[in-house]
Design a protein around this motif. Structure first.
Motif, short mmCIF file in Angstrom:
data_model
loop_
_atom_site.label_atom_id
_atom_site.label_comp_id
_atom_site.label_asym_id
_atom_site.label_seq_id
_atom_site.Cartn_x
_atom_site.Cartn_y
_atom_site.Cartn_z
N PHE A 182 10.09 14.65 39.92
CA PHE A 182 10.95 14.30 38.81
C PHE A 182 11.98 15.39 38.57
N LYS A 183 11.54 16.64 38.59
CA LYS A 183 12.46 17.75 38.41
C LYS A 183 12.20 18.78 39.50
N CYS A 184 13.25 19.26 40.07
CA CYS A 184 13.14 20.35 41.01
C CYS A 184 14.46 21.10 41.00
N ARG A 185 14.43 22.28 41.48
CA ARG A 185 15.66 23.07 41.56
C ARG A 185 15.72 23.61 42.98
N ASN A 234 29.95 25.02 50.54
CA ASN A 234 29.69 25.21 49.12
C ASN A 234 28.18 25.10 48.89
N ILE A 235 27.77 25.61 47.76
CA ILE A 235 26.36 25.57 47.39
C ILE A 235 26.23 24.65 46.19
N ARG A 236 25.22 23.82 46.23
CA ARG A 236 24.94 22.98 45.07
C ARG A 236 23.45 23.03 44.79
N MET A 237 23.10 22.66 43.61
CA MET A 237 21.71 22.69 43.18
C MET A 237 21.24 21.26 43.02
N ALA A 238 20.23 20.88 43.80
CA ALA A 238 19.61 19.57 43.62
C ALA A 238 18.62 19.70 42.46
N VAL A 239 18.79 18.86 41.45
CA VAL A 239 17.93 18.97 40.27
C VAL A 239 16.77 17.97 40.29
N HIS A 240 16.83 16.96 41.15
CA HIS A 240 15.69 16.08 41.32
C HIS A 240 15.82 15.38 42.67
N ASP A 241 14.70 14.89 43.12
CA ASP A 241 14.73 14.12 44.35
C ASP A 241 13.77 12.94 44.20
N GLU A 242 13.57 12.21 45.27
CA GLU A 242 12.77 10.99 45.17
C GLU A 242 11.28 11.27 44.99
N HIS A 243 10.82 12.48 45.29
CA HIS A 243 9.40 12.79 45.21
C HIS A 243 9.03 13.55 43.94
#
Length: 173
Positions: A119-122, A108-117
């Motif tokens: 604040f916002k990412c896609r 499946n595909i998911r979208m990471a909307v933030h990570d530890e580095h």
């Protein structure tokens, strides 16, 4: 593993002969030298690990990490024995192939909307779940791959498919 500098005590001749002996023993061939090469078991283990590190999928041991007087000899050995080394890797890997069999897979595909580095990412990620089984039990392996890792996996699978097709072509000739 100890430092590769421990290998500095080896002469070029003992270094090369031990590498040849490792391949000869692995393939159950007569030794390439009639003279027994007595070498410390830890040094031999290091040489086996160096030889295994030539596998493209393993952690590389840079040639620069070898003692300077052995670097050129090692590069020449790998070049001269590349077919034996390739076969060594194939047989070594095939020992583990029989252990597990791919029973099922899902993705499946998911979208990471933030990570530890950030604040916002896609960042699109692929989750690949492999269902593996052996004679006694089943296990699931979950891989989370970004686009670059997924492309690398696809490239590797394409290479495998091409190698299998080449083998089938050779077998039918």
């Amino acid at each position: 593993m100890g430092t590769l500098k421990d290998l500095s005590s080896l002469s070029e001749e003992n270094f090369l002969q031990t590498l040849r002996d490792i391949l000869d023993e692995y393939f159950h061939r007569l030794p390439s030298s009639k003279q027994a090469n007595d070498i410390d078991s830890q040094l031999r283990l290091q040489l086996e690990q160096i030889l295994r590190s030539t596998n493209p999928s393993s952690n590389k041991i840079p040639t620069d990490d070898l003692p300077e007087h052995l670097q050129k000899f090692y590069s020449n050995f790998v070049h001269d024995y590349h077919r034996d080394i390739e076969q060594y890797h194939i047989q070594h890997a095939s020992q583990h192939v029989d252990k597990y069999r791919l029973e099922n897979f899902d993705w499946n595909i998911r979208m990471a909307v933030h990570d530890e580095h950030l604040f916002k990412c896609r960042l699109p990620l692929v989750n690949l779940e492999l269902g593996l089984t052996d004679e006694k039990k089943s296990t699931n392996v979950l891989l989370e791959l970004d686009e670059q890792e997924l492309n690398r996996l696809i490239d590797e699978m394409t290479t495998i498919e091409q190698a299998m097709n080449n083998t089938n072509t050779l077998l039918t000739q």
